[in-house]
Design a protein around this motif. Structure first.
Motif, PDB file in Angstrom:
ATOM      1  N   HIS A 101       0.853  -1.181   0.000  1.00  0.00           N
ATOM      2  CA  HIS A 101       0.000   0.000   0.000  1.00  0.00           C
ATOM      3  C   HIS A 101       0.892   1.235   0.000  1.00  0.00           C
ATOM      4  N   CYS A 136      -3.922   6.178   0.330  1.00  0.00           N
ATOM      5  CA  CYS A 136      -3.131   5.075  -0.206  1.00  0.00           C
ATOM      6  C   CYS A 136      -2.745   5.427  -1.641  1.00  0.00           C
ATOM      7  N   GLU A 138      -0.748   3.352  -3.648  1.00  0.00           N
ATOM      8  CA  GLU A 138      -0.405   2.192  -4.475  1.00  0.00           C
ATOM      9  C   GLU A 138      -1.707   1.458  -4.752  1.00  0.00           C
ATOM     10  N   TYR A 139      -1.946   1.167  -6.014  1.00  0.00           N
ATOM     11  CA  TYR A 139      -3.206   0.490  -6.326  1.00  0.00           C
ATOM     12  C   TYR A 139      -3.255  -0.870  -5.623  1.00  0.00           C
ATOM     13  N   CYS A 140      -4.334  -1.099  -4.857  1.00  0.00           N
ATOM     14  CA  CYS A 140      -4.386  -2.305  -4.027  1.00  0.00           C
ATOM     15  C   CYS A 140      -5.721  -3.029  -4.129  1.00  0.00           C
ATOM     16  N   HIS A 144      -9.301   0.463  -3.266  1.00  0.00           N
ATOM     17  CA  HIS A 144      -8.136   1.352  -3.168  1.00  0.00           C
ATOM     18  C   HIS A 144      -8.516   2.820  -2.955  1.00  0.00           C
ATOM     19  N   MET A 147      -9.435   3.996   0.552  1.00  0.00           N
ATOM     20  CA  MET A 147      -8.496   3.710   1.639  1.00  0.00           C
ATOM     21  C   MET A 147      -7.840   5.012   2.093  1.00  0.00           C
TER      22      MET A 147
HETATM   23 CU1  CUA Z   1      -4.137   0.454  -0.272  1.00  0.00          CU
HETATM   24 CU2  CUA Z   1      -4.345   1.382  -2.440  1.00  0.00          CU
END
Ligand code: CUA
Length: 155
Positions: A101, A136, A138-140, A144, A147
């Motif tokens: 993340h 966040c 970073e693509y998660c 996402h 977040m």
């Molecule tokens: Cu955690 Cu995007």
């Protein structure tokens, strides 16, 4: 329904390719022993330098000095809200409970990654009262964009 012969040719080719790929996946997993990587185990909560990182927490070390142990996990940060007085220096210990993340405190130069099995550390002094969004970066996965957390710097 009329389909142009040229178009029909390419439909046939693309369907045939999909079938070839499908067969290749089945054949490689059955006969070549190709394995799809997946979760095998989760590590025990971390203790390092006499500090336990197995729970999210915020603690006051002294006047204007705080530490926060932050969990990043699909799709939340814990603690979700950190309140400190203006002028406080907060040291964040950041780690991920699942995958990579991002942790960006909007309006500051704090931006780092939350990595499973690793504790990343950053300190920042909040000189102005106000509210900072933590997002966040970073693509998660599907959650996402939802977040986030907050640092509230109280007057
Ligand atoms: Cu955690 Cu995007």
């Amino acid at each position: 329904m009329h389909v142009h012969p040229y178009e029909r040719t390419w439909i046939v080719i693309s369907v045939a390719l999909l079938m070839v790929f499908g067969v290749a996946i089945v054949v490689s997993s059955l006969s070549l022993g190709v394995e799809i990587p997946g979760l095998s185990a989760r590590l025990a909560p971390v203790t390092a330098g006499g500090v336990s990182y197995d729970q999210p927490w915020v603690r006051e070390l002294g006047p204007g000095r705080y530490e926060a142990n932050v969990f990043a996990q699909m799709w939340t940060f814990q603690p979700n809200e950190i309140r400190v007085p203006t002028g406080s220096t907060v040291t964040f210990f950041l780690h991920s409970r699942d995958l990579v993340h991002g942790f960006k405190i909007v309006g500051t130069n704090v931006s780092l990654m939350a990595i499973p099995g690793q504790v990343n550390k950053v300190s920042y002094t909040f000189r102005q009262p106000g509210e900072h969004l933590i997002v966040c970066t970073e693509y998660c996965g599907v959650g996402h964009q939802a977040m986030f957390a907050r640092v509230i710097v109280e007057d």
